[in-house]
Design a protein around this motif. Structure first.
Motif, mmCIF file in Angstrom:
data_model
loop_
_atom_site.group_PDB
_atom_site.id
_atom_site.type_symbol
_atom_site.label_atom_id
_atom_site.label_comp_id
_atom_site.label_asym_id
_atom_site.label_seq_id
_atom_site.Cartn_x
_atom_site.Cartn_y
_atom_site.Cartn_z
ATOM 1 N N MET A 1 16.494 -21.287 39.826
ATOM 2 C CA MET A 1 15.149 -21.270 40.182
ATOM 3 C C MET A 1 15.304 -21.982 41.740
ATOM 4 O O MET A 1 16.242 -22.863 41.994
ATOM 5 N N THR A 2 14.632 -21.377 42.676
ATOM 6 C CA THR A 2 15.110 -21.859 43.757
ATOM 7 C C THR A 2 13.891 -23.163 44.414
ATOM 8 O O THR A 2 13.246 -23.533 43.381
ATOM 9 N N ARG A 3 14.334 -23.983 45.491
ATOM 10 C CA ARG A 3 13.419 -24.822 45.689
ATOM 11 C C ARG A 3 12.270 -24.527 45.849
ATOM 12 O O ARG A 3 11.059 -25.344 45.515
ATOM 13 N N GLN A 4 11.611 -23.615 46.558
ATOM 14 C CA GLN A 4 10.427 -22.926 46.845
ATOM 15 C C GLN A 4 9.681 -22.826 45.480
ATOM 16 O O GLN A 4 8.573 -23.191 45.388
ATOM 17 N N GLU A 5 10.429 -22.218 44.547
ATOM 18 C CA GLU A 5 9.812 -21.775 43.332
ATOM 19 C C GLU A 5 9.339 -23.234 42.814
ATOM 20 O O GLU A 5 8.269 -23.363 41.902
ATOM 21 N N LEU A 6 10.431 -24.037 42.738
ATOM 22 C CA LEU A 6 9.747 -25.552 41.991
ATOM 23 C C LEU A 6 8.901 -26.197 42.705
ATOM 24 O O LEU A 6 8.151 -26.413 41.883
ATOM 25 N N GLU A 7 8.682 -26.140 44.003
ATOM 26 C CA GLU A 7 7.803 -26.692 44.568
ATOM 27 C C GLU A 7 6.507 -26.232 44.394
ATOM 28 O O GLU A 7 5.418 -26.897 43.896
ATOM 29 N N GLU A 8 6.287 -24.762 44.308
ATOM 30 C CA GLU A 8 5.143 -24.130 43.772
ATOM 31 C C GLU A 8 4.542 -24.385 42.371
ATOM 32 O O GLU A 8 3.423 -24.765 42.053
ATOM 33 N N GLN A 9 5.437 -24.599 41.586
ATOM 34 C CA GLN A 9 5.306 -25.012 40.212
ATOM 35 C C GLN A 9 4.777 -26.516 40.114
ATOM 36 O O GLN A 9 3.779 -26.838 39.408
ATOM 37 N N LEU A 10 5.576 -27.528 40.971
ATOM 38 C CA LEU A 10 4.880 -28.762 40.871
ATOM 39 C C LEU A 10 3.503 -28.829 41.595
ATOM 40 O O LEU A 10 2.860 -29.738 41.176
ATOM 41 N N LEU A 11 3.259 -28.245 42.519
ATOM 42 C CA LEU A 11 2.008 -28.105 43.217
ATOM 43 C C LEU A 11 0.773 -27.839 42.219
ATOM 44 O O LEU A 11 -0.504 -27.934 42.269
ATOM 45 N N ALA A 12 1.166 -26.775 41.287
ATOM 46 C CA ALA A 12 0.379 -26.124 40.126
ATOM 47 C C ALA A 12 -0.030 -27.405 39.059
ATOM 48 O O ALA A 12 -0.811 -27.110 38.466
ATOM 49 N N LEU A 13 0.868 -28.346 39.115
ATOM 50 C CA LEU A 13 0.572 -29.445 38.173
ATOM 51 C C LEU A 13 -0.657 -30.381 38.385
ATOM 52 O O LEU A 13 -0.991 -30.291 39.531
ATOM 53 N N SER A 14 -1.114 -31.084 37.409
ATOM 54 C CA SER A 14 -2.148 -31.827 37.776
ATOM 55 C C SER A 14 -1.543 -33.166 38.459
ATOM 56 O O SER A 14 -0.584 -33.398 38.621
ATOM 57 N N LEU A 15 -2.514 -34.006 39.133
ATOM 58 C CA LEU A 15 -2.216 -34.979 39.974
ATOM 59 C C LEU A 15 -1.426 -36.199 39.244
ATOM 60 O O LEU A 15 -0.409 -36.496 39.509
#
Length: 110
Positions: A1-15
Motif C-alpha cells: 500500500m502506498t502512502r497516498q492510498e493509505l491517506e485516501e483510506q484514512l480520509l474516508a474514515l469518520s472523524l
C-alpha cells in the motif's frame, strides 16, 4: 500500500475513527516516556510530567477513580493532552513503580 492510498483510506474514515487512529499512533510512538522526568528532590524523585510537579502516579490514580482526561486537563491547565499520553505510556511501561507509588501515597493518607 502506498502512502497516498493509505491517506485516501484514512480520509474516508469518520472523524472519530481518525481521532482514534491518531491517539493509537501517538501512544505507540511515545513509548519512550518522552516528556516524563524524575528529578531528585522534587516530588520525592517520582516520575512527573516534565517541567511540572504533577506525578504520573497521581494522574493514574485519578484515572482509576474515574476522572476523565478532559477533567484532568481542566484541573491541570498547564498540561496538554500529549502529556497525558506520555503519562499513560510511562505507567504502562512501569506498572510496578506506579502501583508502589499509589500504595505509598494511600498509606500516608490513612
Amino acid at each position: 500500500m502506498t502512502r497516498q492510498e493509505l491517506e485516501e483510506q484514512l480520509l474516508a474514515l469518520s472523524l472519530s475513527d481518525r481521532a482514534y487512529i491518531v491517539q493509537y499512533l501517538t501512544e505507540r510512538l511515545c513509548m519512550g516516556a518522552k516528556g516524563i522526568q524524575k528529578t531528585p528532590g522534587i516530588c520525592g524523585g517520582e516520575a512527573c510530567i516534565a517541567g511540572t510537579r504533577i506525578a504520573v502516579w497521581l494522574l493514574v490514580e485519578a484515572r482509576q477513580m474515574g476522572i476523565s482526561e478532559a477533567q484532568l486537563l481542566q484541573d491541570y491547565p498547564h498540561i496538554r493532552a500529549a502529556d497525558l499520553v506520555n503519562a499513560w505510556a510511562y505507567a504502562e511501561a512501569y506498572p510496578e513503580e506506579i502501583a508502589t507509588a499509589i500504595g505509598a501515597n494511600d498509606r500516608v493518607v490513612e
